[in-house]
Design a protein around this motif. Structure first.
Motif, PDB file in Angstrom:
ATOM      1  N   MET A  91     -23.046 -27.312  -3.980  1.00 29.52           N
ATOM      2  CA  MET A  91     -23.260 -27.778  -2.610  1.00 29.52           C
ATOM      3  C   MET A  91     -22.873 -29.241  -2.497  1.00 29.52           C
ATOM      4  SD  MET A  91     -26.787 -27.862  -0.327  1.00 29.52           S
ATOM      5  CE  MET A  91     -27.552 -29.090  -1.389  1.00 29.52           C
ATOM      6  N   SER A  92     -22.074 -29.571  -1.485  1.00 28.62           N
ATOM      7  CA  SER A  92     -21.658 -30.949  -1.245  1.00 28.62           C
ATOM      8  C   SER A  92     -22.703 -31.676  -0.410  1.00 28.62           C
ATOM      9  CB  SER A  92     -20.313 -30.979  -0.512  1.00 28.62           C
ATOM     10  OG  SER A  92     -19.308 -30.357  -1.272  1.00 28.62           O
ATOM     11  N   VAL A  93     -22.766 -32.987  -0.600  1.00 28.37           N
ATOM     12  CA  VAL A  93     -23.593 -33.829   0.266  1.00 28.37           C
ATOM     13  C   VAL A  93     -22.701 -34.360   1.377  1.00 28.37           C
ATOM     14  CG1 VAL A  93     -25.021 -35.897   0.428  1.00 28.37           C
ATOM     15  CG2 VAL A  93     -25.129 -34.456  -1.621  1.00 28.37           C
ATOM     16  N   HIS A  94     -23.157 -34.225   2.613  1.00 28.49           N
ATOM     17  CA  HIS A  94     -22.376 -34.624   3.775  1.00 28.49           C
ATOM     18  C   HIS A  94     -22.976 -35.876   4.410  1.00 28.49           C
ATOM     19  CE1 HIS A  94     -20.297 -30.630   4.061  1.00 28.49           C
ATOM     20  NE2 HIS A  94     -21.411 -30.247   3.456  1.00 28.49           N
ATOM     21  N   ALA A  95     -22.125 -36.850   4.696  1.00 26.75           N
ATOM     22  CA  ALA A  95     -22.534 -37.997   5.506  1.00 26.75           C
ATOM     23  C   ALA A  95     -21.848 -37.860   6.858  1.00 26.75           C
ATOM     24  CB  ALA A  95     -22.139 -39.312   4.848  1.00 26.75           C
ATOM     25  N   VAL A  96     -22.626 -37.970   7.920  1.00 24.04           N
ATOM     26  CA  VAL A  96     -22.079 -37.918   9.274  1.00 24.04           C
ATOM     27  C   VAL A  96     -22.199 -39.323   9.850  1.00 24.04           C
ATOM     28  CG1 VAL A  96     -22.270 -36.904  11.573  1.00 24.04           C
ATOM     29  CG2 VAL A  96     -22.665 -35.489   9.534  1.00 24.04           C
ATOM     30  N   VAL A  97     -21.071 -39.949  10.070  1.00 19.46           N
ATOM     31  CA  VAL A  97     -21.034 -41.335  10.539  1.00 19.46           C
ATOM     32  C   VAL A  97     -20.787 -41.328  12.045  1.00 19.46           C
ATOM     33  CG1 VAL A  97     -19.823 -43.543  10.399  1.00 19.46           C
ATOM     34  CG2 VAL A  97     -20.236 -42.195   8.314  1.00 19.46           C
ATOM     35  N   GLY A  98     -21.760 -41.833  12.780  1.00 22.32           N
ATOM     36  CA  GLY A  98     -21.735 -41.746  14.239  1.00 22.32           C
ATOM     37  C   GLY A  98     -22.632 -40.602  14.666  1.00 22.32           C
ATOM     38  N   PHE A  99     -23.323 -40.766  15.792  1.00 22.71           N
ATOM     39  CA  PHE A  99     -24.251 -39.708  16.190  1.00 22.71           C
ATOM     40  C   PHE A  99     -24.149 -39.442  17.690  1.00 22.71           C
ATOM     41  CE2 PHE A  99     -28.458 -37.544  16.377  1.00 22.71           C
ATOM     42  CZ  PHE A  99     -28.212 -36.619  15.378  1.00 22.71           C
ATOM     43  N   GLY A 100     -22.941 -39.097  18.115  1.00 28.20           N
ATOM     44  CA  GLY A 100     -22.715 -38.707  19.496  1.00 28.20           C
ATOM     45  C   GLY A 100     -22.945 -37.226  19.691  1.00 28.20           C
ATOM     46  N   ARG A 101     -22.360 -36.685  20.758  1.00 22.68           N
ATOM     47  CA  ARG A 101     -22.596 -35.290  21.134  1.00 22.68           C
ATOM     48  C   ARG A 101     -22.166 -34.323  20.040  1.00 22.68           C
ATOM     49  NH1 ARG A 101     -20.174 -33.771  26.820  1.00 22.68           N
ATOM     50  NH2 ARG A 101     -21.824 -35.230  27.419  1.00 22.68           N
ATOM     51  N   LEU A 102     -20.999 -34.568  19.447  1.00 23.31           N
ATOM     52  CA  LEU A 102     -20.525 -33.669  18.397  1.00 23.31           C
ATOM     53  C   LEU A 102     -21.447 -33.706  17.185  1.00 23.31           C
ATOM     54  CD1 LEU A 102     -18.498 -31.756  17.109  1.00 23.31           C
ATOM     55  CD2 LEU A 102     -17.155 -33.734  16.424  1.00 23.31           C
ATOM     56  N   ALA A 103     -21.821 -34.906  16.758  1.00 25.78           N
ATOM     57  CA  ALA A 103     -22.701 -35.016  15.591  1.00 25.78           C
ATOM     58  C   ALA A 103     -24.039 -34.342  15.835  1.00 25.78           C
ATOM     59  CB  ALA A 103     -22.907 -36.485  15.240  1.00 25.78           C
ATOM     60  N   ARG A 104     -24.535 -34.414  17.063  1.00 23.88           N
ATOM     61  CA  ARG A 104     -25.824 -33.782  17.369  1.00 23.88           C
ATOM     62  C   ARG A 104     -25.754 -32.266  17.296  1.00 23.88           C
ATOM     63  NH1 ARG A 104     -26.100 -38.207  21.015  1.00 23.88           N
ATOM     64  NH2 ARG A 104     -25.361 -36.974  22.788  1.00 23.88           N
ATOM     65  N   ALA A 105     -24.546 -31.703  17.367  1.00 24.39           N
ATOM     66  CA  ALA A 105     -24.365 -30.270  17.134  1.00 24.39           C
ATOM     67  C   ALA A 105     -24.049 -29.979  15.667  1.00 24.39           C
ATOM     68  CB  ALA A 105     -23.254 -29.727  18.024  1.00 24.39           C
ATOM     69  N   LEU A 106     -23.260 -30.861  15.039  1.00 22.07           N
ATOM     70  CA  LEU A 106     -22.809 -30.628  13.672  1.00 22.07           C
ATOM     71  C   LEU A 106     -23.939 -30.779  12.649  1.00 22.07           C
ATOM     72  CD1 LEU A 106     -20.475 -30.216  11.630  1.00 22.07           C
ATOM     73  CD2 LEU A 106     -20.107 -32.703  11.715  1.00 22.07           C
TER      74      LEU A 106
END
Length: 267
Positions: free
Chosen positions: A1-16
Motif C-alpha cells: 500500500m502506498s502512502v498518498h499526500a494530497v497537496v491542496g484541499f479544494g473541491r477535488l481533494a474533498r472528494a479524492l
C-alpha cells in the motif's frame, strides 16, 4: 500500500481524500497554511510515495517546483488541460483526471478517469481507479498538445457546453412571453435526451423536426430566433450536427436530407 499526500484541499481533494481512505489507502493532506495538527505541503510530501497536486492548474508547476522530492516518488495532477511537464521536478509524473463535475457533495464513484502514465505506473493507477469505483481510460503518455487540447475541449463541451444550449432555450422561452422560470421545465427534456443517448447512442436519440425531416418547423424555429433578436448561429450549427446524426441513423430519405441541408445553408 502506498502512502498518498494530497497537496491542496479544494473541491477535488474533498472528494479524492475520502475515496482513497475508503479504499484502504493511507492519506495525509498538505495545506499552504496548515492549522493545528495539520501538515504543510512540504511535510505531507515528505511522508508520501504518491503526491497528488490538487491545486489550481496555474499553480501546479510552481507547487511541484517547491516540494522536497526524493527518489521513487510519483507526482500526480488531476488536470486534463495541464501537461505532465508541469511536474518535471518530481522523479516521475502521471495524470489522473476524473471526468466528473464535483458539485456539492458529489463523490467520484462511477465516473471515467483519464490516466496518463508511463508503463511503469499505469497498471497501479488502473488498479487504484477500479478500487475507487472509477472506470479507467488509458490515455497516450505523454499526450501531444493538440490531443490534450481536443481531449479537454471535448470534456468541457460535454459539461458546460450544454449550459450554453439551455441559456439559448431559456432566452427563447422568455421571448415567447411564458411566465416563470424556464429551467425547471426544460431540464427534464435535457435529462430525457441524455438518458436516451445512453441507452440508444447519439444517433438513436435524435428527436425533433430534424429527426422527422420537418423543414417547415425548423424554418419557423429559425424565424423565432430572428424575431427574438438572437443570432441563429448556434441553432444552425447544432442543426447541421443533428442532421448528420439523423443521416447516420438512416432515418431520413434523400429528399428530406437535401431540403434540410438547403435550409441550414441558406440562413
Amino acid at each position: 500500500m502506498s502512502v498518498h499526500a494530497v497537496v491542496g484541499f479544494g473541491r477535488l481533494a474533498r472528494a479524492l481524500v475520502p475515496a482513497l481512505r475508503e479504499a484502504g489507502e493511507a492519506v495525509v493532506v498538505g495545506r499552504r497554511e496548515p492549522g493545528d495538527g495539520e501538515f504543510s505541503s512540504a511535510d505531507a510530501a515528505r511522508q508520501a510515495d504518491w503526491v497528488w497536486l490538487t491545486v489550481p492548474d496555474d499553480h501546479i508547476a510552481a507547487t511541484a517546483a517547491a516540494l522536497p522530492w526524493r527518489p521513487g516518488q510519483l507526482a500526480l495532477h488531476c488536470s486534463g488541460a495541464t501537461p505532465l511537464a508541469a511536474l518535471a521536478p518530481a522523479p516521475a509524473a502521471a495524470g489522473f483526471h476524473p471526468l466528473k463535475l464535483l458539485a456539492g457533495d458529489a463523490g467520484l464513484a462511477g465516473a471515467h478517469v483519464g490516466i496518463e502514465a508511463d508503463a511503469a505506473h499505469a497498471p497501479a493507477l488502473q488498479a487504484l481507479a477500479m478500487a475507487l469505483d472509477l472506470q479507467p481510460l488509458l490515455l497516450p503518455s505523454p499526450m501531444s498538445p493538440p490531443a490534450r487540447a481536443a481531449y479537454h475541449a471535448a470534456a468541457n463541451l460535454a459539461a458546460s457546453g450544454v449550459l450554453a444550449v439551455l441559456a439559448e432555450a431559456q432566452s427563447l422561452w422568455t421571448e415567447a412571453g411564458l411566465a416563470g422560470n424556464a429551467l425547471p421545465a426544460l431540464l427534464p427534456l435535457t435529462r430525457g435526451a441524455l438518458a436516451t443517448a445512453e441507452a440508444r447512442g447519439l444517433a438513436g436519440a435524435v428527436s425533433g423536426p430534424i429527426a422527422r425531416g420537418d423543414a417547415g418547423v425548423l424554418a419557423r424555429h429559425l424565424d423565432a430566433l430572428v424575431g427574438a433578436g438572437l443570432d441563429a448561429d448556434l441553432l444552425l450549427a447544432l442543426g447541421r450536427r443533428q442532421l448528420a446524426l439523423a443521416e447516420a441513423a438512416g432515418r431520413l430519405d434523400v429528399a428530406k436530407v437535401s431540403a434540410l441541408k438547403a435550409l441550414l445553408a441558406a440562413r
